[in-house]
Design a protein around this motif. Structure first.
Motif, PDB file in Angstrom:
ATOM      1  N   SER A  16     -12.504  33.935 -26.630  1.00 31.47           N
ATOM      2  CA  SER A  16     -11.421  33.295 -27.540  1.00 31.47           C
ATOM      3  C   SER A  16     -11.023  32.231 -27.179  1.00 31.47           C
ATOM      4  CB  SER A  16     -10.577  34.007 -27.142  1.00 31.47           C
ATOM      5  OG  SER A  16      -9.834  34.651 -25.877  1.00 31.47           O
ATOM      6  N   VAL A  17     -10.851  31.835 -25.823  1.00 33.92           N
ATOM      7  CA  VAL A  17     -10.676  30.327 -24.814  1.00 33.92           C
ATOM      8  C   VAL A  17     -10.865  29.987 -25.602  1.00 33.92           C
ATOM      9  CG1 VAL A  17      -9.582  28.783 -23.210  1.00 33.92           C
ATOM     10  CG2 VAL A  17      -8.871  31.784 -23.106  1.00 33.92           C
ATOM     11  N   ARG A  18     -12.202  29.666 -24.870  1.00 33.88           N
ATOM     12  CA  ARG A  18     -13.763  28.684 -25.803  1.00 33.88           C
ATOM     13  C   ARG A  18     -13.060  28.221 -27.197  1.00 33.88           C
ATOM     14  NH1 ARG A  18     -18.403  27.449 -23.208  1.00 33.88           N
ATOM     15  NH2 ARG A  18     -18.468  29.090 -22.163  1.00 33.88           N
ATOM     16  N   GLU A  19     -13.515  28.963 -27.827  1.00 35.13           N
ATOM     17  CA  GLU A  19     -12.826  29.134 -29.400  1.00 35.13           C
ATOM     18  C   GLU A  19     -12.151  28.041 -29.627  1.00 35.13           C
ATOM     19  OE1 GLU A  19     -13.014  31.672 -34.022  1.00 35.13           O
ATOM     20  OE2 GLU A  19     -12.889  32.916 -31.761  1.00 35.13           O
ATOM     21  N   PHE A  20     -10.780  28.849 -29.142  1.00 27.85           N
ATOM     22  CA  PHE A  20      -9.558  27.259 -29.335  1.00 27.85           C
ATOM     23  C   PHE A  20      -9.371  26.098 -28.333  1.00 27.85           C
ATOM     24  CE2 PHE A  20      -5.432  25.808 -26.950  1.00 27.85           C
ATOM     25  CZ  PHE A  20      -4.709  26.195 -27.984  1.00 27.85           C
ATOM     26  N   LEU A  21     -10.266  26.271 -27.776  1.00 25.21           N
ATOM     27  CA  LEU A  21     -10.363  24.925 -26.762  1.00 25.21           C
ATOM     28  C   LEU A  21     -11.091  23.908 -27.695  1.00 25.21           C
ATOM     29  CD1 LEU A  21     -10.658  24.854 -23.515  1.00 25.21           C
ATOM     30  CD2 LEU A  21      -8.637  24.374 -24.360  1.00 25.21           C
ATOM     31  N   ASN A  22     -12.431  24.451 -28.491  1.00 26.60           N
ATOM     32  CA  ASN A  22     -13.755  24.090 -29.209  1.00 26.60           C
ATOM     33  C   ASN A  22     -12.386  24.243 -31.227  1.00 26.60           C
ATOM     34  OD1 ASN A  22     -15.833  24.073 -27.666  1.00 26.60           O
ATOM     35  ND2 ASN A  22     -16.498  25.989 -28.834  1.00 26.60           N
ATOM     36  N   GLU A  23     -11.786  24.649 -31.062  1.00 25.79           N
ATOM     37  CA  GLU A  23     -11.150  23.845 -32.487  1.00 25.79           C
ATOM     38  C   GLU A  23      -9.855  22.390 -32.167  1.00 25.79           C
ATOM     39  OE1 GLU A  23     -11.213  24.658 -35.701  1.00 25.79           O
ATOM     40  OE2 GLU A  23     -12.358  26.356 -35.105  1.00 25.79           O
ATOM     41  N   VAL A  24      -9.570  22.475 -31.123  1.00 23.49           N
ATOM     42  CA  VAL A  24      -8.139  22.035 -31.246  1.00 23.49           C
ATOM     43  C   VAL A  24      -9.593  20.374 -31.018  1.00 23.49           C
ATOM     44  CG1 VAL A  24      -7.144  20.555 -29.417  1.00 23.49           C
ATOM     45  CG2 VAL A  24      -7.131  22.786 -29.482  1.00 23.49           C
ATOM     46  N   SER A  25     -10.013  20.562 -29.889  1.00 19.77           N
ATOM     47  CA  SER A  25     -11.655  19.256 -30.185  1.00 19.77           C
ATOM     48  C   SER A  25     -11.561  18.376 -31.504  1.00 19.77           C
ATOM     49  CB  SER A  25     -12.103  19.493 -29.101  1.00 19.77           C
ATOM     50  OG  SER A  25     -13.502  18.264 -28.871  1.00 19.77           O
ATOM     51  N   ASN A  26     -12.213  19.453 -32.293  1.00 25.11           N
ATOM     52  CA  ASN A  26     -12.018  19.277 -34.008  1.00 25.11           C
ATOM     53  C   ASN A  26     -11.197  18.471 -34.325  1.00 25.11           C
ATOM     54  OD1 ASN A  26     -14.547  20.941 -33.464  1.00 25.11           O
ATOM     55  ND2 ASN A  26     -14.696  22.604 -34.426  1.00 25.11           N
ATOM     56  N   LEU A  27     -10.111  19.173 -33.907  1.00 28.84           N
ATOM     57  CA  LEU A  27      -8.779  18.685 -34.605  1.00 28.84           C
ATOM     58  C   LEU A  27      -8.190  17.192 -34.145  1.00 28.84           C
ATOM     59  CD1 LEU A  27      -6.482  21.754 -35.430  1.00 28.84           C
ATOM     60  CD2 LEU A  27      -8.100  20.235 -37.279  1.00 28.84           C
ATOM     61  N   THR A  28      -9.122  17.108 -32.798  1.00 30.03           N
ATOM     62  CA  THR A  28      -8.191  16.081 -32.225  1.00 30.03           C
ATOM     63  C   THR A  28      -8.943  14.772 -31.446  1.00 30.03           C
ATOM     64  OG1 THR A  28      -7.446  17.166 -29.643  1.00 30.03           O
ATOM     65  CG2 THR A  28      -5.746  17.345 -31.809  1.00 30.03           C
ATOM     66  N   GLY A  29     -10.075  15.191 -31.095  1.00 27.14           N
ATOM     67  CA  GLY A  29     -10.634  14.156 -30.252  1.00 27.14           C
ATOM     68  C   GLY A  29     -11.004  14.700 -28.661  1.00 27.14           C
ATOM     69  N   LEU A  30      -9.846  15.503 -28.537  1.00 24.86           N
ATOM     70  CA  LEU A  30      -9.654  15.693 -27.552  1.00 24.86           C
ATOM     71  C   LEU A  30     -11.054  16.465 -26.415  1.00 24.86           C
ATOM     72  CD1 LEU A  30      -6.072  16.248 -27.200  1.00 24.86           C
ATOM     73  CD2 LEU A  30      -7.399  14.745 -26.048  1.00 24.86           C
ATOM     74  N   THR A  31     -11.669  15.975 -25.497  1.00 26.78           N
ATOM     75  CA  THR A  31     -12.838  16.630 -24.837  1.00 26.78           C
ATOM     76  C   THR A  31     -11.987  17.859 -24.176  1.00 26.78           C
ATOM     77  OG1 THR A  31     -13.110  14.500 -23.271  1.00 26.78           O
ATOM     78  CG2 THR A  31     -14.823  15.048 -25.671  1.00 26.78           C
TER      79      THR A  31
END
Length: 438
Positions: free
Chosen positions: A248-263
């Motif tokens: 669940s945390v991995r999914e959240f971080l992946n979505e944030v990465s897609n939205l912001t470009g953060l890695t």
């Protein structure tokens, strides 16, 4: 007045009035105010629009709960539970800008203990339930509204008691929404996302105990339980449990990465999460187990070495980590420290898919086009822990559109707790849409 406008018009007043009812939960029956007055207030608001109200005291005097059921169009479908708790944590008026039980409405906010945890959502539930009854709205399926006691102390006199003793009240329920989710976070200047809870860490409140030889405080003493306990507590308080990236945390971080470009490289995950601003505290706490010492108790006189010393520890454990966590505890604490669980509530985890998840997203996007919806894990715990034992699939969904500069997570159990007026009106509109399409 009827219609959605009536619900929006009354939700601010409902929030303020609920805050003015002191429902402080200290965790001890002798000093806890109880939820009865608030429960009777809720029962009155629902009863006056025609609900058949069930009031239940859950295992102790004044621990009041209110449950109503609204019949849906398709009784063959599983019912939806919408739950909120009536109790709040203590507040010291000397620390606040306004009295914590004033329910003051000023500067665009409703102020007071429970404003975000969670009398705002309770007010949205009441306003929406009243609107549906007044306007003869029939939802797609049965909806059970539950207003419960004792969440702030683990639910032994609230949700836990109800699922053990009155599960008939939740007959046919297959899914549920409650706290803490559906709130907005501004990830970048033009990127707003709403975090919906799909998982939460387990709660394990633990008592540590060390026994030794009592004696005179003036003597040299090599078996002092206070010393041994203090050393063990310090080791535990400084310990860092291993980083574990759950799905669940991995999914959240992946979505944030897609939205912001953060890695979010796992080589420096905490550093990367730190770029999320105020949200980083909440997300960072879901990267590993935690064990925070919170209370110490030993001795009865300054010149007497006691025979027993005790401490309490608030442990929060990731899904699938219980056995490994306990092994690590034993290594840290050593053989002289006894430990026992005071409260032990398991993690909760589901996936963000299916018709209910789609309905949550659609209701938010209808009110905030262009926003995004993100599933996330809560580092704390909710009454979902109790309701999930009935096989109910639980989500955190208490929708609020928040100002970009508001440190929302710091308001929970914090000083000057408050909720924006516009946010609870927005949440009422979203909840109305959601319950008409769920």
């Amino acid at each position: 007045m009827t219609g959605l406008g009536a619900a929006e018009a009354e939700v601010v007043g409902l929030t303020s009035e609920l805050i003015r009812i002191d429902t402080t939960n200290t965790g001890e029956l002798e000093t806890t105010v109880g939820e009865r007055v608030a429960a009777e207030y809720v029962a009155g608001k629902l009863g006056e629009v025609g609900y058949d109200v069930t009031y239940v005291e859950s295992g102790a005097p004044n621990r009041g709960n209110v449950i109503v059921r609204l019949a849906g169009a398709d009784p063959s479908r599983g019912a939806l539970l919408v739950h909120g708790h009536l109790d709040v944590v203590p507040a010291d008026p000397a620390e606040w800008s306004v009295h914590p039980f004033s329910g003051a409405v000023q500067d665009g906010y409703v102020w007071g203990r429970g404003a975000v945890d969670m009398k705002d959502m309770v007010a949205m539930m009441i306003a929406t339930a009243r609107r549906f009854r007044r306007d003869n709205i029939v939802p797609p399926r049965d909806i059970v509204f539950a207003f419960v006691a004792d969440e702030e102390a683990g639910g032994a006199y609230g949700a836990q008691w109800l699922v053990e003793n009155r599960r008939d009240l939740f007959e046919g329920v297959t899914e549920a929404i409650g706290e803490v989710g559906g709130f907005s976070v501004t990830l970048a200047e033009d990127v707003r996302a709403y975090c919906i809870e799909i998982a939460e860490k387990g709660i394990a409140w633990m008592r540590l105990r060390v026994r030794g030889r009592a004696g005179h405080g003036s003597m040299i003493h090599d078996d002092n339980p206070v010393t041994k306990l203090a050393e063990a507590v310090a080791r535990l308080g400084r310990h860092r449990f291993p980083q574990v990236l759950t799905e669940s945390v991995r999914e959240f971080l992946n979505e944030v990465s897609n939205l912001t470009g953060l890695t979010f490289s796992e080589d420096d995950l905490e550093g990367a999460v730190g770029k999320l601003g105020p949200l980083s505290r909440a997300v960072g706490a879901t990267l590993r187990d935690t064990a925070n010492p919170t209370m110490l108790n030993a001795g009865y006189k300054v010149n007497v070495i006691p025979s027993v010393a005790e401490a309490t520890v608030d442990c929060r454990i990731l899904p699938g980590r219980q056995a490994a966590f306990e092994r690590e505890l034993d290594e840290i604490l050593g053989p002289d420290v006894e430990r026992e669980w005071i409260t032990h509530l398991p993690p909760v985890e589901t996936t963000f898919d299916g018709a209910l998840a789609d309905a949550m997203g659609a209701a938010i996007l209808a009110e905030d086009p262009g926003a995004r919806v993100l599933p996330y894990m809560l580092s704390g715990g909710t009454d979902a822990k109790a309701f999930s034992t009935l096989g109910i699939r639980c989500f955190g969904f208490s929708p609020l559109r928040l100002p970009p500069d508001l440190d929302f997570t710091a308001l929970f159990h914090g000083v000057d707790e408050r909720v924006p007026v516009d946010a609870i009106k927005f949440g009422t509109r979203v909840l109305d849409r959601f319950l008409r399409s769920c």
